[in-house]
Enzyme design. Structure first.
Site, PDB file in Angstrom:
ATOM      1  CG  ASP A  72      17.124   3.968 -25.778  1.00 35.07           C
ATOM      2  OD1 ASP A  72      16.171   4.176 -26.538  1.00 35.07           O
ATOM      3  OD2 ASP A  72      17.313   2.873 -25.216  1.00 35.07           O
ATOM      4  CG  HIS A 143      19.294  -3.633 -22.271  1.00 37.04           C
ATOM      5  ND1 HIS A 143      20.105  -4.037 -23.313  1.00 37.04           N
ATOM      6  CD2 HIS A 143      18.079  -3.394 -22.838  1.00 37.04           C
ATOM      7  CE1 HIS A 143      19.412  -4.029 -24.439  1.00 37.04           C
ATOM      8  NE2 HIS A 143      18.188  -3.649 -24.185  1.00 37.04           N
ATOM      9  CD  GLU A 148      23.768  -3.094 -23.384  1.00 39.94           C
ATOM     10  OE1 GLU A 148      22.882  -3.804 -22.887  1.00 39.94           O
ATOM     11  OE2 GLU A 148      24.071  -3.134 -24.589  1.00 39.94           O
TER      12      GLU A 148
HETATM   13  P1  PGA Z   1      12.790  -5.039 -28.233  1.00 41.28           P
HETATM   14  O1  PGA Z   1      13.936  -4.291 -27.457  1.00 41.28           O
HETATM   15  O2  PGA Z   1      11.497  -4.363 -27.843  1.00 41.28           O
HETATM   16  O3  PGA Z   1      13.076  -4.856 -29.680  1.00 41.28           O
HETATM   17  O4  PGA Z   1      12.809  -6.461 -27.796  1.00 41.28           O
HETATM   18  C1  PGA Z   1      13.776  -4.026 -26.112  1.00 41.28           C
HETATM   19  C2  PGA Z   1      15.070  -3.520 -25.502  1.00 41.28           C
HETATM   20  O5  PGA Z   1      16.159  -3.846 -25.999  1.00 41.28           O
HETATM   21  O6  PGA Z   1      14.997  -2.798 -24.499  1.00 41.28           O
END
Ligand code: PGA
Length: 265
Positions: A72, A143, A148
């Site tokens: 993403d 997610h 989401e």
């Molecule tokens: P994070 O994010 O590794 O910073 O916890 C993971 C995500 O939002 O998929």
């Protein structure tokens, strides 16, 4: 689904990096075809990437014949912004390994036609031969990539609107101000991730415990998009003890017993 539980993120990250390196080496030993990998950003993969960098420098693995696609990118954030996922990936991985620049793919959140960019991304993944392995993290809301809650489990690469929750969680990278976090992103879909031959999801810390409970014990549902992994033939969650804090004792014991049996311990 397999769940590999380690004492902490350091041990889980070592397991993950060594597993990925072994898969790259295994394919390189029997084929000239590139190893196609999906990669994630965030706090979660940083230790895994550090170990992969160490392994590349030590000659234990090479990314020369690896093609990567990131999952993403924010829409509208300049590429050189320190919090763009382009910047993140170069800082934490690409600047330190031997993956050729032309093999690196990250969605362009500033493309003039975002829809066309998403379509071209799916085509490029297919042209590369599809994913051998997808490495992902999970959000506190369950997610996978920026899919989401209530994203279709059949979704493909597209522009998505981020929830207020996700923007608040990511505000720590934007001076603590959730409104500075871009409201939109481009993301591979749940089906794009699940199209990989193998999916490895990593999660550390108690903040991920509810999402992991939903993903592992809950029904497969668009409420927790990472639960789509339940239908994947080769899905593995690698996590630490804190992240499985909400699992039923019996689920925890089950996954520990399966791992012990398979490793002959
Ligand atoms: P994070 O994010 O590794 O910073 O916890 C993971 C995500 O939002 O998929």
């Amino acid at each position: 689904m397999k769940v590999i539980i380690r004492k902490n993120s350091a041990e889980g990250s070592l397991w993950t990096a060594h597993y990925i390196a072994a898969k790259i080496n295994e394919k390189a030993a029997k084929s000239d075809k590139p190893f196609v990998i999906g990669l994630c950003t965030g706090s979660t993969p940083i230790e895994t990437y550090a170990e992969l960098i160490r392994m590349v420098k030590a000659g234990e693995v090479s990314f020369k014949n690896v093609i990567s696609f990131n999952m993403d990118e924010y829409v509208g954030l300049p590429v050189e912004h320190p919090e763009s996922y382009h910047s993140f990936m170069h800082k934490y991985l690409f600047d330190h390994i031997d993956e050729p620049a032309e093999n690196i793919h990250i969605l362009d959140g500033n493309a003039p036609d975002l829809g066309a960019e998403c379509e071209a991304y799916e085509k490029a993944i297919a042209a590369a031969g599809g994913f051998d392995l997808f490495l992902g993290g999970i959000g506190e809301d369950g997610h996978i990539a920026f899919n989401e809650p209530f994203s279709s489990l059949e979704s493909r690469t597209r522009v998505v609107t981020l929830t207020r929750d996700t923007r608040e969680v990511n505000a720590r990278f934007f001076d603590g101000d959730w409104e500075k976090v871009p409201a939109q992103a481009m993301s591979v879909g749940v089906a794009t991730v699940l199209s990989a031959k193998e999916v490895i999801i990593i999660a550390w810390g108690s903040k991920k415990a509810r999402a992991l409970k939903d993903a592992i014990e809950g029904p497969m549902s668009h409420y927790c998009t990472v639960s789509g992994l339940q239908a994947h033939p080769a899905g593995t969650i690698v996590c630490d003890e804190q992240a499985v804090g909400e699992l039923k004792v019996n689920s925890y014991r089950y996954f520990k017993a399966i791992e012990a049996a398979e490793s002959g311990k």
